[in-house]
Design a protein around this motif. Structure first.
Motif, short mmCIF file in Angstrom:
data_model
loop_
_atom_site.label_atom_id
_atom_site.label_comp_id
_atom_site.label_asym_id
_atom_site.label_seq_id
_atom_site.Cartn_x
_atom_site.Cartn_y
_atom_site.Cartn_z
N PRO A 1 0.85 -1.20 0.00
CA PRO A 1 0.00 0.00 0.00
C PRO A 1 0.88 1.25 0.00
O PRO A 1 2.03 1.21 0.43
CB PRO A 1 -0.78 -0.12 1.31
N ARG A 2 0.35 2.36 -0.46
CA ARG A 2 1.05 3.64 -0.53
C ARG A 2 2.14 3.64 -1.59
O ARG A 2 3.16 4.31 -1.45
CB ARG A 2 1.64 4.04 0.84
N THR A 3 1.93 2.86 -2.66
CA THR A 3 2.86 2.88 -3.80
C THR A 3 2.09 3.03 -5.11
O THR A 3 2.46 2.44 -6.12
CB THR A 3 3.73 1.60 -3.83
N PRO B 1 2.36 -20.03 -8.60
CA PRO B 1 3.79 -20.09 -8.95
C PRO B 1 4.10 -19.65 -10.38
O PRO B 1 5.23 -19.23 -10.66
CB PRO B 1 4.15 -21.56 -8.74
N ASP B 2 3.12 -19.72 -11.28
CA ASP B 2 3.37 -19.41 -12.68
C ASP B 2 2.78 -18.06 -13.11
O ASP B 2 2.71 -17.76 -14.31
CB ASP B 2 2.79 -20.52 -13.57
N ALA B 3 2.37 -17.26 -12.17
CA ALA B 3 1.69 -16.01 -12.49
C ALA B 3 2.65 -14.96 -13.02
O ALA B 3 3.88 -15.07 -12.90
CB ALA B 3 0.97 -15.48 -11.25
N ARG B 4 2.06 -13.92 -13.59
CA ARG B 4 2.80 -12.72 -14.00
C ARG B 4 2.66 -11.71 -12.86
O ARG B 4 1.56 -11.39 -12.43
CB ARG B 4 2.20 -12.16 -15.29
N PHE B 5 3.79 -11.20 -12.39
CA PHE B 5 3.80 -10.33 -11.22
C PHE B 5 4.28 -8.92 -11.56
O PHE B 5 5.09 -8.73 -12.48
CB PHE B 5 4.70 -10.91 -10.12
N LEU B 6 3.79 -7.97 -10.78
CA LEU B 6 4.21 -6.57 -10.90
C LEU B 6 4.56 -6.05 -9.51
O LEU B 6 3.83 -6.30 -8.54
CB LEU B 6 3.09 -5.72 -11.50
N LEU B 7 5.67 -5.32 -9.42
CA LEU B 7 6.07 -4.69 -8.17
C LEU B 7 6.40 -3.23 -8.44
O LEU B 7 7.29 -2.93 -9.24
CB LEU B 7 7.30 -5.39 -7.59
N VAL B 8 5.68 -2.33 -7.78
CA VAL B 8 6.02 -0.91 -7.82
C VAL B 8 6.71 -0.60 -6.50
O VAL B 8 6.11 -0.71 -5.43
CB VAL B 8 4.77 -0.02 -8.00
N TYR C 1 10.96 -6.24 2.71
CA TYR C 1 9.88 -6.78 1.87
C TYR C 1 10.29 -6.75 0.39
O TYR C 1 10.13 -7.74 -0.32
CB TYR C 1 8.59 -5.98 2.07
N ILE C 2 10.81 -5.63 -0.06
CA ILE C 2 11.23 -5.51 -1.47
C ILE C 2 12.31 -6.54 -1.79
O ILE C 2 12.27 -7.20 -2.84
CB ILE C 2 11.75 -4.08 -1.75
N ALA C 3 13.26 -6.71 -0.89
CA ALA C 3 14.33 -7.69 -1.10
C ALA C 3 13.78 -9.11 -1.17
O ALA C 3 14.22 -9.93 -1.98
CB ALA C 3 15.37 -7.57 0.01
N THR C 4 12.79 -9.39 -0.33
CA THR C 4 12.18 -10.72 -0.32
C THR C 4 11.45 -11.01 -1.62
O THR C 4 11.56 -12.11 -2.19
CB THR C 4 11.20 -10.85 0.87
N VAL C 5 10.70 -10.04 -2.12
CA VAL C 5 10.00 -10.21 -3.39
C VAL C 5 10.99 -10.52 -4.51
O VAL C 5 10.81 -11.47 -5.29
CB VAL C 5 9.18 -8.95 -3.75
N LYS C 6 12.05 -9.75 -4.59
CA LYS C 6 13.03 -9.94 -5.67
C LYS C 6 13.80 -11.25 -5.53
O LYS C 6 14.26 -11.81 -6.53
CB LYS C 6 13.99 -8.75 -5.70
N ARG C 7 13.91 -11.74 -4.31
CA ARG C 7 14.60 -13.01 -4.10
C ARG C 7 13.71 -14.20 -4.45
O ARG C 7 14.18 -15.21 -4.99
CB ARG C 7 15.05 -13.12 -2.64
N LEU D 1 8.78 -1.56 -11.25
CA LEU D 1 8.71 -0.14 -11.57
C LEU D 1 9.02 0.65 -10.30
O LEU D 1 8.90 0.12 -9.19
CB LEU D 1 7.31 0.23 -12.08
N THR D 2 9.42 1.89 -10.48
CA THR D 2 9.73 2.75 -9.35
C THR D 2 8.79 3.94 -9.35
O THR D 2 8.67 4.65 -10.36
CB THR D 2 11.19 3.24 -9.41
N LEU D 3 8.11 4.14 -8.23
CA LEU D 3 7.09 5.19 -8.14
C LEU D 3 7.66 6.56 -8.45
O LEU D 3 7.04 7.36 -9.16
CB LEU D 3 6.46 5.18 -6.75
N GLU D 4 8.87 6.85 -7.94
CA GLU D 4 9.47 8.18 -8.15
C GLU D 4 9.78 8.44 -9.62
O GLU D 4 9.84 9.60 -10.06
CB GLU D 4 10.74 8.32 -7.31
N ASP D 5 9.97 7.39 -10.40
CA ASP D 5 10.22 7.56 -11.84
C ASP D 5 8.94 7.83 -12.61
O ASP D 5 8.98 8.28 -13.76
CB ASP D 5 10.90 6.30 -12.41
N GLY D 6 7.82 7.54 -11.96
CA GLY D 6 6.53 7.70 -12.61
C GLY D 6 6.19 6.49 -13.46
O GLY D 6 7.07 5.85 -14.04
N PHE D 7 4.93 6.14 -13.50
CA PHE D 7 4.49 5.05 -14.38
C PHE D 7 3.05 5.30 -14.78
O PHE D 7 2.31 6.01 -14.09
CB PHE D 7 4.66 3.69 -13.72
N GLY D 8 2.67 4.73 -15.89
CA GLY D 8 1.32 4.93 -16.41
C GLY D 8 1.00 3.92 -17.48
O GLY D 8 1.51 2.79 -17.47
#
Length: 281
Positions: free
Chosen positions: A25-27, A105-112, A184-190, A200-207
């Motif tokens: 939340p808050r991303t 296990p086979d899903a497509r994931f997104l992390l902001v 948390y971010i490190a765990t997701v990437k691992r 994606l990175t929130l500070e870079d902006g996304f749309g």
């Protein structure tokens, strides 16, 4: 103790999951939720919980408790019941990451992701304030007279404990927020294979330009990206929900109080002792 989700029937049809968003939340999750709806998807986000009421909040709370070792973790069977009508899951995985990854296990994931310090500050100014407020009177009383308020009160307290490492919204706890988010971010990437995860990175902006190609759909023309990820937007979403819960709780409390008084008056006029007093004889 039995879980509410276990009492629900197995759905006849379950929508295939086209994307699972692991963002905290808050991303920018609410803006993403609104954008995906505009594209025709059916995403599940905290807004769905707040709109559905106490039963949905209990499902969320019990799932998060299972992740924390306070109950049985959800499996694909439970998630299929919960998200049967939805094709995208947003925000819920933050509260039950390992359960989600094991179920899909086979899903497509997104992390902001965003700056941990900025995330901690945003959490403090939104979720943290709501949690602190619900721990004070009159919420400590009213929560027992409204199901949604009760469930969210427990859920927010458990989330605070996790994100602040048990320190709550103290100075130490606020410092722990950033550390918890980094972990948390490190765990997701691992845990998530790189080929299944778009970061994606929130500070870079996304749309639209970042989301649509990943989903394999055209970028919409002349359509602004919704949401601003500011505390005012959070307050606009949660404020009416809290107000309705307070009104329901006050009405329930008033009804019970009037009933007790009426019963007392009736017994007095009937010449009998008040039941509550006779119990102590």
């Amino acid at each position: 103790m039995s879980r509410y989700l276990d009492t629900l029937p197995t759905p006849a049809h379950v929508e295939p999951k086209k994307l699972i968003v692991l963002s905290a939340p808050r991303t920018g999750t609410h803006g993403l939720y609104s954008a995906l709806k505009l594209l025709g998807y059916k995403p599940y986000h905290m807004v769905e919980v707040l709109g559905a009421g106490a039963k949905a909040a209990r499902i969320m709370r019990e799932g998060s408790e299972g992740e924390m070792g306070m109950g049985k973790p959800y499996t694909r069977k439970e998630f299929d019941k919960w998200f049967a009508d939805y094709d995208i899951i947003i925000e819920m995985p933050f509260f039950m990451l390992r359960s989600t990854l094991k179920a899909y296990p086979d899903a497509r994931f997104l992390l902001v992701q965003r700056s941990p310090e900025k995330w901690a500050k945003s959490y403090e100014n939104t979720l943290g304030k709501v949690s602190a407020r619900t721990k004070r009177f009159p919420f400590t009383l009213l929560k027992y007279f409204d199901g949604l308020m009760y469930e969210l009160n427990i859920f927010s307290s458990r989330t605070d404990d996790r994100c602040t490492k048990g320190a709550g919204m103290t100075e130490e706890g606020k410092k722990n927020l950033a550390e918890c988010y980094k972990e948390y971010i490190a765990t997701v990437k691992r845990l998530v294979p790189p080929e299944q995860l778009k970061v994606l990175t929130l500070e870079d902006g996304f749309g639209w330009e970042e989301i649509c190609p990943y989903l394999g759909v055209p970028v919409p023309k002349d359509l602004d990206w919704p949401g601003r990820n500011v505390p005012e937007e959070f307050a606009a979403i949660t404020g009416p929900v809290i107000q309705r819960s307070v009104r329901r709780a006050i009405m329930s409390l008033t009804t019970i109080t009037v009933g007790i008084i009426a019963a007392g008056v009736w017994y007095r006029r009937a010449g009998g002792p008040l039941p509550a007093l006779s119990w102590f004889k």
